[in-house]
Structure formats: C-alpha cells, structure tokens
Design a protein around this motif. Structure first.
Motif, PDB file in Angstrom:
ATOM      1  N   GLU A  11      -2.092   9.013  10.054  1.00  0.00           N
ATOM      2  CA  GLU A  11      -2.736   7.688  10.157  1.00  0.00           C
ATOM      3  C   GLU A  11      -2.636   6.916   8.850  1.00  0.00           C
ATOM      4  O   GLU A  11      -2.448   5.692   8.846  1.00  0.00           O
ATOM      5  N   ILE A  12      -2.807   7.616   7.739  1.00  0.00           N
ATOM      6  CA  ILE A  12      -2.742   6.929   6.446  1.00  0.00           C
ATOM      7  C   ILE A  12      -1.318   6.438   6.194  1.00  0.00           C
ATOM      8  O   ILE A  12      -1.110   5.296   5.772  1.00  0.00           O
ATOM      9  N   LEU A  54       0.875  -1.171   0.000  1.00  0.00           N
ATOM     10  CA  LEU A  54       0.000   0.000   0.000  1.00  0.00           C
ATOM     11  C   LEU A  54       0.918   1.229   0.000  1.00  0.00           C
ATOM     12  O   LEU A  54       1.827   1.328   0.827  1.00  0.00           O
ATOM     13  N   GLU A  82      -5.453  13.754   8.606  1.00  0.00           N
ATOM     14  CA  GLU A  82      -5.449  12.287   8.499  1.00  0.00           C
ATOM     15  C   GLU A  82      -4.149  11.685   7.970  1.00  0.00           C
ATOM     16  O   GLU A  82      -3.990  10.462   7.980  1.00  0.00           O
ATOM     17  N   LEU A  92      -0.617   3.231   7.953  1.00  0.00           N
ATOM     18  CA  LEU A  92      -1.197   2.037   7.305  1.00  0.00           C
ATOM     19  C   LEU A  92      -0.337   1.506   6.172  1.00  0.00           C
ATOM     20  O   LEU A  92      -0.512   0.368   5.738  1.00  0.00           O
ATOM     21  N   ARG A  96      -0.666  -1.008  -4.438  1.00  0.00           N
ATOM     22  CA  ARG A  96      -2.006  -0.460  -4.212  1.00  0.00           C
ATOM     23  C   ARG A  96      -1.887   0.980  -3.738  1.00  0.00           C
ATOM     24  O   ARG A  96      -1.165   1.261  -2.778  1.00  0.00           O
ATOM     25  N   PRO A  97      -2.565   1.910  -4.400  1.00  0.00           N
ATOM     26  CA  PRO A  97      -2.450   3.321  -4.046  1.00  0.00           C
ATOM     27  C   PRO A  97      -3.474   3.740  -2.998  1.00  0.00           C
ATOM     28  O   PRO A  97      -4.576   3.204  -2.950  1.00  0.00           O
ATOM     29  N   ILE A  98      -3.100   4.700  -2.188  1.00  0.00           N
ATOM     30  CA  ILE A  98      -4.099   5.449  -1.430  1.00  0.00           C
ATOM     31  C   ILE A  98      -3.673   6.909  -1.432  1.00  0.00           C
ATOM     32  O   ILE A  98      -2.530   7.234  -1.113  1.00  0.00           O
ATOM     33  N   MET A  99      -4.585   7.787  -1.842  1.00  0.00           N
ATOM     34  CA  MET A  99      -4.318   9.204  -1.881  1.00  0.00           C
ATOM     35  C   MET A  99      -5.050   9.858  -0.711  1.00  0.00           C
ATOM     36  O   MET A  99      -6.250   9.622  -0.527  1.00  0.00           O
ATOM     37  N   ALA A 100      -4.349  10.672   0.036  1.00  0.00           N
ATOM     38  CA  ALA A 100      -4.942  11.353   1.184  1.00  0.00           C
ATOM     39  C   ALA A 100      -4.054  12.529   1.483  1.00  0.00           C
ATOM     40  O   ALA A 100      -2.841  12.348   1.624  1.00  0.00           O
TER      41      ALA A 100
END
Lengths: 274, 274, 274
Positions: free
Chosen positions: B51-52, B16, B48, B55, B39-43
């Motif tokens: 916390e991101i 991630l 936040e 993860l 796997r991407p997560i944009m934030a």
C-alpha cells in the motif's frame, strides 16, 4: 493561559519518558527530550515494555515505523500506562496511508485511551473517521487548517477531544489544541520546519514530557510543548547563516529548546483562544 | 548530457519516495530527500509495504541492516512497484560480506528488476558474479575503479546494465553510470565523504527521487543524483572551518543539497562520456 | 601509562568493527568510529552475524534496544568472536531497568566472556549482583562514584574485572577502569555530555576499535578510548558558541575525535592510578 511554569517544571522534575517510536527520528526524539530537561528511554520488545513503562513518568507511542513486533509492544505498554494512570501520547504517523496504520492507530486510541493525541489534520481525521486522505506522512492539502476554515476545524478537533476524552493536538501552519472545551490556536513555528524530518515526532515526545512533569494540567502541558516547538523553530531560523540548510536547521531547533528560557518562550507565544 | 532540468523537476514534483532502508543512516536519507525537494516515507512491515509503495512515485531498497522481517518486505514492495511500473533503486549494501546479503541482493535483482542499481564496485561485482571481495561495506582496494582500469571498468558496468536492463551506478573515487549503452564517468565529490556514514545510502535515495520525478529519462535522472551528491560534497568541504570534522561535514553535505541551485550544479559537474 | 601510540594505531589499522547496537544512537556510533579512524559495520540478523564477525577485527554488543531477534544475534556473534579470539565489548545499557535487560546482559557476560564491559556504575553493579538500582539508562544517584567513595568503588570494579577476567570500564563523573589489578581513575569529560544521547554507546564502540587495533594491550586500549571521549567532550565544549545546545555539542564531540592529535590527547589526559 498561564503556562509559564511548565517548562521549569519539566527541568526540575526531569521526567523519564518511555518512547516506542520510529527508527527514522528516534535520535532527535531522544536529544530533544534531553534538551527540554527530560530523560528518554527507548524500549520496544513486548517482553520488557511494561516494566519500562512502570519506571517512567510518561509514555510516547509513535507508529512511524510500526511492525509486527512493535505493535503488540505499544499496546502492552499503553494498557499498562493507562492502568497506572501515567500520561500517554499517541502520534498516529501516517494514519490513512495504509490499513495497518489506520487500524493500529485506532486500536491504540480505543484500547489505550491516550491522554493526548498529536498528529497532523489528515491523521486525526483518519482516526476520527476510520478512513481519510493521505499524502504519505504529510497532511493532505484538502484537509489543511487555514484562517478560512479555522472555526470549523476547531469544532472538529474539539468534538474529537470530547469524544475520546483526550487532549487533541493538531499541528500544521496553524496548530489547534483542545481538551474538548477550551481550544487554542497557536501561530508559532515556521513552514521550513516541515523540511526537517521528525519535528512532529519531537513535539509528541515533548508533549509526553510536559504531561509527565505536570499531569494535573494536561492542556497547559500540551500548550507548552506546542509553543516550545514553534518558538524553537523561529529562534533556530533566526540563527541560520549563508549556506545553512535543513540539516543545520535540525540541529538549531534542538539547540533552541536546550537554550530556551521561559521569559523568551512567553514573550514569543502566539496563542489565541478559538 | 542536458540534465539541468532534473533538479528543478524534483523540486516541483516533490515525489513521495518509499524507503526500506537501514536504521544506521535512515535519518540522513529522510533529510537528504527533503533537502532535494522530495518527500520520504519509511515503512518496512510486510503487511503494509504494498500500500505504501502504491502511494509513492518511487521506491528505494537498501539492504544495509536487512533482517528476516525486512527481506520479505523489500521483495513484496519491489514486486509491487515493478508491477505498477514505478521506479525502483536497489542499494546492495555489503553484498559479498555475508551469504545472506549476497543472496538477498541477487534475489532482489532478479525478482524485482530494479530500474537502477547503486553500489560500490565490489558490491556490483558480487551482484554480477554471485561472489566477490568484501571489505565490510566498503569497496575492496583490489576492485577500485582507477584512471588506469577505467575502460575495463566501464565495459564491466555497461555489460552489467545491459544484462539486467537497468541503470548501473557504481560509485567510488570515479563514479561510473550507464544504461548499458551510454556510459558516464563523474569526477565530482571528495575522498572525505567516505568518513561520513551513509553518503552512498543518501545517493541511492536521491537517485530514486530523481527517477520518480523524471521516469522517462532514467539515465539523466541518475546522472543528476550522482553529480548532485558529488558537488554537494565539494561545496560542503569548502564550508568546513577549523575544528570541524566528519560530523560537521555530514550536516554540511545535506545543507549543500538543500541550497543547491541548478546553475551551480551544472557549472561544477565533471562529467565525461567513456 | 604509555598509551600515546594507541590512537595512531587505530588510524593505521583502520579496524573493521561489527556493531550490534541500539537504533537510537547507531548513526553516532558509526560516525564516531569513522572519526577515530576505524570502520563500522552494523548487522544484526542471526543468519549473518557470524560471517560479519569473522570479517571484523572487533565486536561491540550494546543492548540499548534489545529484542527477540537481536538477543540471539548478539549471543551468536559474541560466541563466534570469542571462539576466534576477537576483542568483544559489552555495553549493558539499562541493565537493572527490566528483567530482560538484566538477564540478557548477564547471559552475554557469562556466555560470551567479553574482553571489556563498559557501563555506568548502576549497570555494572546490576551485572555483578544480578539485581540493582535503575534510573532508566542513567546511573542511580545512590550508586555514583565520588571522590569520597573512590577507593571502595575501585575495589568493587577491580573485583568485578578479576572475577570475569575482563577489562571493566565504569563511566560517570569520574571514570574507573581496570584489568582486575591496575586501576585508573580518569577525570576528563564534562557533565554536559550526559545531555547528548549516546556518548556512552560511542565510548563502547571506541573501546572496541582500540581493542581491535591493539588487542595485546587491552587496558591501554580501553584507557585510550576513555581519555579520547573525555578530552573530545572538553574540546567540543570549548568550541560551543552563543545559542548552541546539546545538538551542536553532539556534532562537536564527534568532530573533536576526528580532529584529535595524540599530543593534545596526552597533554589533556587526567589519569591517576588508584
């Protein structure tokens, strides 16, 4: 389960859909709405969202890249849409991944009272429980809806929909959707769709378009959107050639929605009441 | 130079990757990460991002459309990732084009201490000197790495990496990458890639994914990302047909990463130690 | 009507174009600029926009997803570009859909004094009158430029251009553009282009690129951009195959601009003085 008229209704009504959505997949959301025959408008400044919502037949709230400016915008647009009785879809992207996402998704659920909630199972569990597994923006493996836990999963989703008086749409390998009474399992789509960013966001927007076109039959509307997205994924996959990958697939999924005829849609629909 | 195991490691680890990146190319960044098996997560809201980051297995900071909200978010995410010893890539897009970009890129370099810096030669010179040529988001012609100045360019990049204890990845017609000691020149890729917006952003994200998957071998990880992007550009070009232009090329580059097998990657790799 | 040299001029000048534009279509805007031979830079923080504008040969202001941060950025960049006599294009996306959009578009018109305004007829009527029809980001049917009202529409657009001393470009089934004296009707393009989000935004950016390359002939520059976009839509349509939809069309439009030769452009141009 007669929902063959919904896609034609979207195309004839061409509903304007207000999207407050993440900047990762927003272009695909706009193009998929156009593909289905709806019309997108994106606007997220708190100063204008109520007027934009008022112009529109439906609203899609997607917290994928929420921030301090867009959270109040989503709340204001959502409250206004609710007051005007316009259909609202909430997509709680990444609920469970941060306290901000969990709290925002729950605030929207309780304050805005969306017509439909569309998320993966981990996101919807987090909405229900206030805390949950998270694997970023994907469902945690421990939560997955499978043939083995289908009845229990359906019970959970049905209870969630009943409590929040909404349509709950939980997507994954098997999709579940319910108005709190009738519950459908949909087995369309392909695993490869998860290699394209934003297919969930697209489905949420399509759900808003369907609800906007046929607001009096929300469960049929949501079912149409779910089947449409799944069948599009299957048709798009059948059009993949040597050397094509997830970027070509992305294009072909939207193309399949653009070219979908309702006969094909109904013939390929894999819907079961559970 | 044995790096043939890194791409399989990305695919098996499926790391991630938290991206705080510009809204111009963010969709391609997400899809290229998925193409590679990550796997991407944009934030990007300051509330936040820690916390991101927690993860995730890696963090990519790209200042392409930096603003008053995302700068503190990048700083907070970066510091937290550093404290947790998570790999961090800094992409100083447009450093030298404005004081804000130069200052932000340098602040991130000194405060966050990224694992790798990936930029064009003008951006990295600006990071090193605090001032520099700028031709928007492209390298200035005066700075370009050429066969003639290769040794001098390699010395500069090696010194930069040694001083900042990072992997430096400088891309252009010839790519240079180094941990401050070993330095590689990579001659993969095609000039036409610069006609597609965001191939640099994609490479930075792929570097973060490779570092996240194999953090103990950062130079091999960065080398894999550089070769992967370059070879993908070559394969994609070979799949161009009559009437295809930069938009088709964009799709085909990501597709080539999606379909890449490690044997092909190694056979086409043009890597030289300098 | 000799404008055959403008596209080659864009390609040889490769002007850097500063875009403050919406996040929905920004990637297509960047790629279409690259396709035409120009170079994009996106930057929207008030702290840096003046420096970025100063680096660039042209500026494109698009209010598609305006917000409290980007409005002052557009104003600052626009004023600075005006002071430096750099060409500026204003795209008043959705003017009429909210008071914020109408007010912002008018403020930019009066304060920034753009070189060109590019919008649909409803947006330009709203700019002219301060109020107007709105159907989201589309032109209202009541406003549409048709063969029947062509003379009256041309008079309106000519008066608008004369009053604001700008090039007015009003696009729809028939495009009208004028410097307040000479007025052209362009009948290139296809209705299906409205199923692709952002073709208007792309045209605005291409107009900025053409003006940046040939600032001394603004009407010819704008005409080139209009014809280029329209002819690209026609060529792209001729390359559509079975199963292709609006997403494939999106790619093919940009590809057609990338592959356009000026002979083809002139041969297909459907320009009439009105």
């Amino acid at each position: 389960m007669a929902f063959n008229d919904i896609l034609p209704s979207i195309r004839s009504a061409a509903p304007l859909v207000h999207c407050i959505t993440n900047y990762v997949t927003v272009n695909d959301v706009a193009n998929v709405l156009l593909a289905a025959g709806a019309r997108p408008i994106m606007a997220d400044d708190p100063e204008e969202v109520e007027e934009i919502t008022e112009l529109c037949a439906g609203l899609c709230l997607n917290i994928g890249t929420l921030n301090a400016r867009t959270i109040p915008a989503m709340m204001a647009a959502g409250r206004h849409a609710h007051a005007l009785a316009r259909p609202i879809v909430l997509d709680p992207v990444g609920a469970g991944a941060s306290r901000l996402r969990t709290a925002t998704a729950r605030d929207l659920l309780y304050e805005v009272k969306p017509t439909a909630v569309r998320g993966n199972i981990s996101e919807v569990r987090t909405l229900a429980m206030g805390t949950g597994h998270s694997d970023g923006v994907d469902a945690a493996a421990a939560d997955a809806v499978t043939e083995e836990n289908l009845a229990a999963s359906a019970s959970f989703v049905r209870a969630f929909a009943a409590e929040h008086r909404c349509i709950a749409v939980v997507t994954g390998a098997i999709d579940l959707l319910t108005d709190g009474e009738t519950c459908y399992a949909v087995r369309n789509g392909r695993a490869e769709m998860s290699r394209v960013t934003g297919t969930g966001c697209q489905l949420s927007a399509l759900t808003a378009a369907a609800l906007a076109a046929v607001p009096v039959r929300p469960l049929d509307a949501a079912l149409t959107a779910v089947v449409l997205m799944g069948v599009a994924g299957e048709i798009a996959w059948s059009r993949m050639g040597a050397g094509d990958g997830n970027a070509a697939y992305r294009t072909k999924i939207i193309d399949a929605i653009c070219c979908m005829d309702e006969e094909m849609l109904m013939r390929r629909a894999q819907v079961e009441q559970v």
